[in-house]
Design a protein around this motif. Structure first.
Motif, PDB file in Angstrom:
ATOM      1  N   GLY A 330       1.020  -1.006  -0.111  1.00  0.00           N
ATOM      2  CA  GLY A 330       0.129  -0.110   0.014  1.00  0.00           C
ATOM      3  C   GLY A 330       0.901   1.037  -0.276  1.00  0.00           C
ATOM      4  N   PHE A 331       2.047   1.359   0.869  1.00  0.00           N
ATOM      5  CA  PHE A 331       2.475   2.106   0.834  1.00  0.00           C
ATOM      6  C   PHE A 331       3.647   2.708  -0.338  1.00  0.00           C
ATOM      7  CE2 PHE A 331       1.501   1.968   5.110  1.00  0.00           C
ATOM      8  CZ  PHE A 331       1.020   3.754   5.482  1.00  0.00           C
ATOM      9  N   LEU A 332       4.585   1.555  -0.623  1.00  0.00           N
ATOM     10  CA  LEU A 332       4.941   1.676  -2.156  1.00  0.00           C
ATOM     11  C   LEU A 332       3.518   1.995  -3.169  1.00  0.00           C
ATOM     12  CD1 LEU A 332       7.134  -1.698  -1.887  1.00  0.00           C
ATOM     13  CD2 LEU A 332       8.189   1.365  -1.192  1.00  0.00           C
ATOM     14  N   SER A 333       2.975   1.815  -2.530  1.00  0.00           N
ATOM     15  CA  SER A 333       2.186   2.634  -4.046  1.00  0.00           C
ATOM     16  C   SER A 333       2.143   3.451  -4.674  1.00  0.00           C
ATOM     17  CB  SER A 333       0.833   2.129  -4.160  1.00  0.00           C
ATOM     18  OG  SER A 333       0.293   3.251  -3.461  1.00  0.00           O
ATOM     19  N   LEU A 334       2.525   4.568  -3.552  1.00  0.00           N
ATOM     20  CA  LEU A 334       3.054   6.184  -3.507  1.00  0.00           C
ATOM     21  C   LEU A 334       4.218   6.030  -4.437  1.00  0.00           C
ATOM     22  CD1 LEU A 334       2.233   7.696  -0.123  1.00  0.00           C
ATOM     23  CD2 LEU A 334       0.695   6.919  -2.171  1.00  0.00           C
ATOM     24  N   ASN A 335       5.067   5.138  -5.028  1.00  0.00           N
ATOM     25  CA  ASN A 335       6.180   5.406  -5.677  1.00  0.00           C
ATOM     26  C   ASN A 335       5.648   5.511  -7.249  1.00  0.00           C
ATOM     27  OD1 ASN A 335       8.930   4.996  -4.965  1.00  0.00           O
ATOM     28  ND2 ASN A 335       7.690   3.809  -3.445  1.00  0.00           N
ATOM     29  N   PHE A 336       4.391   5.972  -7.774  1.00  0.00           N
ATOM     30  CA  PHE A 336       4.103   6.349  -8.211  1.00  0.00           C
ATOM     31  C   PHE A 336       3.220   7.426  -9.075  1.00  0.00           C
ATOM     32  CE2 PHE A 336       2.731   1.420  -8.951  1.00  0.00           C
ATOM     33  CZ  PHE A 336       2.460   0.961 -10.394  1.00  0.00           C
ATOM     34  N   SER A 337       3.320   8.064  -7.932  1.00  0.00           N
ATOM     35  CA  SER A 337       3.221   9.578  -7.696  1.00  0.00           C
ATOM     36  C   SER A 337       5.273  10.520  -7.523  1.00  0.00           C
ATOM     37  CB  SER A 337       3.315  10.211  -6.073  1.00  0.00           C
ATOM     38  OG  SER A 337       3.030  11.431  -6.746  1.00  0.00           O
ATOM     39  N   SER A 338       5.147  11.209  -8.974  1.00  0.00           N
ATOM     40  CA  SER A 338       6.536  11.813  -8.803  1.00  0.00           C
ATOM     41  C   SER A 338       6.931  12.991  -8.433  1.00  0.00           C
ATOM     42  CB  SER A 338       6.349  12.083 -10.719  1.00  0.00           C
ATOM     43  OG  SER A 338       5.537  12.900 -10.908  1.00  0.00           O
ATOM     44  N   ALA A 339       6.108  12.988  -7.452  1.00  0.00           N
ATOM     45  CA  ALA A 339       6.624  14.000  -6.088  1.00  0.00           C
ATOM     46  C   ALA A 339       7.128  13.394  -5.136  1.00  0.00           C
ATOM     47  CB  ALA A 339       5.561  15.007  -5.956  1.00  0.00           C
ATOM     48  N   PRO A 340       7.741  13.900  -4.650  1.00  0.00           N
ATOM     49  CA  PRO A 340       8.942  13.379  -3.485  1.00  0.00           C
ATOM     50  C   PRO A 340       8.855  13.585  -2.467  1.00  0.00           C
ATOM     51  CG  PRO A 340      10.600  15.017  -4.598  1.00  0.00           C
ATOM     52  CD  PRO A 340       8.835  15.126  -5.464  1.00  0.00           C
ATOM     53  N   THR A 341       7.184  14.442  -2.354  1.00  0.00           N
ATOM     54  CA  THR A 341       6.818  15.120  -0.566  1.00  0.00           C
ATOM     55  C   THR A 341       6.313  13.156  -0.797  1.00  0.00           C
ATOM     56  OG1 THR A 341       5.325  15.871  -1.905  1.00  0.00           O
ATOM     57  CG2 THR A 341       6.559  16.834  -0.451  1.00  0.00           C
TER      58      THR A 341
END
Length: 770
Positions: A330-341
């Protein structure tokens, strides 16, 4: 395998505990290398298609390195005391590291006609010579100067800004923070000297310093509070201070290893990821609670300590491992975002979740088994709640299922009420100078945000081409007519003003010259003025092929700003020669497009993680039907809460929208333990109702305590100094609590009804065969 894992972990517990201590010591050594990226670039999406245009524009027109100092008073600034405060800045600005020049109302050049009328170059003459009549005259001139009010002075005259240019020899974080601290020191000194004047200072280095200070404030208050509340909560629920302290030790080891490994990987913390460790703290506590809870139940049944721990580990190892895998997904899915935050936040928590699992199984058994039997934990603190939930499930099965389905359907209908928008300054402390100045710029001057465009002739010295200049002039005049525009600053404005001044201020000459030699002469003149006035912004690039145009706006939402930008693009396409190119020149549109860009990226990440988590549940539970049923308590807590959010509030930034993606990772722990216990009982021959009782008995206390721990830990974010984390607390806390009640009051009755339906079909089939 899981039948032997408990024996192995208990048998080798001292060796594993020693290894855990060594790992903690080695990884925590890296904490000293922790870095922090508080710049606004960390907020931007690197995947925006306009990013390349902006990067090129910043190469051609290096962004102004300047700070803004704002002065605000009751009444107006045209009094001796306030002007003396501004004069002090003019005298003492060199106290700011690497400061080069200051531009304020004191050295504001009068329009040429005013210079001739009043016989001076600057708006404000020497302060020592000013009389009350002089002050009244200065005030009248200032209020009549439209350019001054668009840039430096509010129409009411109670607010003005000064610009301090600086030049860092090396643009490093340490140098930027040193610059910011020296600016704050000067501001504080001026505040002390002139207490009747409200003085603020803002700028990119100050934004970075504010982010660091907000992080330090949260670290000094939130982390100790979360840890203390966590220990006290576990003490109450487990009725054992030693057991809660054992969990605290595991949590501390997890936190140290997470921060150390993160730093050793040379990944900086940022405005969002800095609170990732706090989430890691509450997740680490959750893992250990399951082990301790079932262990205590074994002791209460009369088992000895080792046997009870082996049983607890055998029961919980697979669910905890499965929950670790799904939460990490679930948390690694945020890597689809290109925003470092966003991806930084996901990565540090994913790292922490893995460490939490490792230390829970390696360190916790040894710690708990060292506790004296007389002080073993007795999880009775929530016993009455669990008993009430059991009775409710058994007596109101049908009502609970249909009531939950109705709530889910209703909130799904409310989801469209949410609107995507973002505020780049949601990371700013509400008590900071930046918040006060931005509000004043928005409300008083009407110039809180600008759109910057670069118009390219695509030819060397092309900015002297009359055809190119006529297109820019038409563009500039059209922009000035738009209701969204506060003012426009362009190269052609200067050419028209200079042409008019060279022709005795004849209005007929308020046009762009058609003669290329005249344009070149004026260009050289601007360069000479720029050497005298270093605060002037560059209007053209080094090879004279492109010019820069600024469109100031105010009080526009991101949606309105994007609509305005689309209108500009449409006009330019229809009216500007295709031989010329109009490109984006700053990050304003990129900030406004964050919601659109990041939301699409998060949707892709959520879709993939949801599929992978569901597949993992199917494989881990070794059941297709139960794996598919797990979707309900994992997905719908977020839809329920976001539905009510749309009804009550309705504004979503991408940094709150990401909670939809990570919520499934946070709440899956409860459903894993409920389902695994239920399936285990069913496979041992229990009926549906017996399996429900077994599931609640073995998992109910633990998931209730973990929910309390997670909910309290995340709710404490409302005391954060930034609005973004306050919204996170208001969304993620009810999601966590809703997930608990869906697991207990919807999933379990649904399992009973589903299995009863399966049993009826099987019975009918057997009857038909007979």
């Amino acid at each position: 395998m899981t039948k032997n894992i408990g024996s192995s972990l208990v048998g080798y517990r001292f060796l594993l505990a020693l290894l855990a201590v060594v790992i903690t010591a080695v990884t925590s050594w890296g904490i000293q290398y922790t870095t922090f990226d508080g710049t606004t670039d960390a907020i931007l999406s690197k995947g925006d298609p306009y990013k390349a245009e902006v990067d090129q524009a910043q190469l051609d027109f290096p962004p102004s390195t300047s700070l803004l100092m704002a002065f605000q008073v009751e009444g107006d600034i045209f009094n001796r005391r306030t002007l003396q405060a501004i004069d002090q800045l003019t005298t003492r600005y060199i106290e700011i590291d690497t400061a080069l020049a200051v531009s304020s109302i004191l050295n504001y050049r009068l329009q040429e006609n005013d210079q001739q009328t009043y016989g001076r170059t600057y708006l404000v003459p020497e302060l020592e010579t000013l009389s009350e009549a002089d002050l009244a005259q200065i005030k009248a001139i200032a209020h009549a100067d439209e350019t001054l009010q668009q840039r430096l002075l509010s129409p009411e005259g109670d607010f003005t800004i000064a610009s301090i240019r600086y030049n860092l020899s090396e643009d490093t974080r340490d140098n930027r923070l040193a610059l910011a601290r020296s600016a704050v020191a000067l501001r504080d000194s001026l505040r002390q000297q002139y207490p009747q004047v409200s003085i603020y200072i803002v700028g990119e280095p100050l934004f970075e310093l504010d982010s660091q200070l907000a992080s330090a404030k949260d670290n000094q208050t939130l982390f100790p509070i979360v840890m203390l509340v966590g220990v006290l909560l576990l003490w109450f629920c487990l009725r054992s201070l030693l057991a809660s302290l054992s969990l605290f030790v595991v949590t501390a080891a997890t936190l140290a290893a997470t921060l150390g490994a993160h730093a050793l990987l040379d990944i900086p913390l940022n405005q969002i990821s800095r609170l990732g460790p706090l989430v890691v703290v509450v997740i680490a506590m959750a893992d250990g609670i399951h082990i301790v809870s079932v262990y205590a139940q074994g002791l209460l049944r009369g088992l000895d300590k080792k046997t009870a721990m082996v049983e607890s580990l055998n029961i919980n190892f697979t669910p905890i491992a499965l929950a670790t895998i799904t939460t990490t997904m679930g948390f690694l899915s945020l890597n689809f975002s290109s925003a470092p935050t966003i991806y930084g936040f996901g990565n540090i928590i994913a790292l922490g979740v893995c460490w939490a699992f490792i230390f829970t199984v390696m360190l916790l058994p040894a710690l708990v088994l060292m506790l004296p039997v007389s002080r073993v934990p007795k999880p009775l603190g929530i016993g009455a709640f669990i008993a009430a939930m059991t009775r409710l499930v058994e007596e109101r099965e049908r009502t609970l299922v249909w009531g939950s389905l109705g709530l889910i359907a209703l909130t799904l209908c409310l989801l469209p009420l949410n609107k995507l928008d973002s505020d780049r300054f949601a990371f700013v402390d509400e008590d900071s100078d930046a918040h006060a100045v931005l509000q004043a710029l928005r409300e008083k001057i009407g110039n809180d945000r600008s759109l910057v465009y670069v118009i390219r002739s695509n030819e060397y010295y092309g900015i002297t081409d009359p055809a190119f200049l006529q297109d820019i002039n038409r563009f500039s005049l059209w922009l000035e007519e738009q209701t969204e525009t506060s003012f426009v600053a362009s190269y052609t404005d200067y050419l028209r003003t200079r042409n008019k001044a060279d022709n005795n201020d004849d209005e007929a000459y308020d046009v762009v010259p058609n003669d290329q030699l005249t344009v070149i002469d004026y260009l050289v003149g601007y360069q000479l003025v720029q050497e005298i006035e270093p605060n002037l912004q560059p209007l053209f690039n080094s090879d004279y092929s492109a010019v820069r145009l600024i469109v100031a706006t105010s009080n526009l939402s991101n949606v309105q700003l994007l609509n305005f930008a689309d209108k500009i693009d449409a006009w330019a396409e229809a009216n500007v020669s295709p031989n010329f190119a109009i490109t984006r020149g700053d990050n304003s549109i990129l900030y406004a497009r964050i919601s659109e860009t990041i939301s699409f990226e998060l949707l892709r990440g959520f879709s993939l993680s949801f599929v992978l988590i569901t597949l993992t549940m199917i494989i881990g539970l070794r059941s297709l039907k139960y794996g598919l049923l797990s979707i309900i308590p994992n997905l719908f807590p977020a839809t329920i809460v976001f539905g009510f959010w749309g009804l009550l509030q309705g504004n979503l930034s991408p940094h709150t929208l990401m909670l939809f993606s990570i919520s499934i990772g946070l709440v899956v722990d409860d459903s894993v333990h409920i389902l695994s216990k239920y399936i285990s009982a069913k496979r041992d021959g229990a009926s549906s109702s017996e399996a429900v009782r077994y599931s609640i008995d073995k998992a109910g206390s633990a998931i209730t305590i973990t929910t309390l721990s997670l909910a309290v830990g995340t709710f404490l974010l409302v005391f954060s100094s930034t609005a973004i984390f306050q919204n996170v607390a208001l969304l993620i806390t009810p999601i966590i609590v809703t997930a608990l009640f869906l697991d207990l009051l919807f999933l379990l009755p649904l399992l009973m009804r589903f299995d009863a339906w399966i049993d009826r079909k099987r019975h009918k089939g057997e009857t038909a065969d007979a």
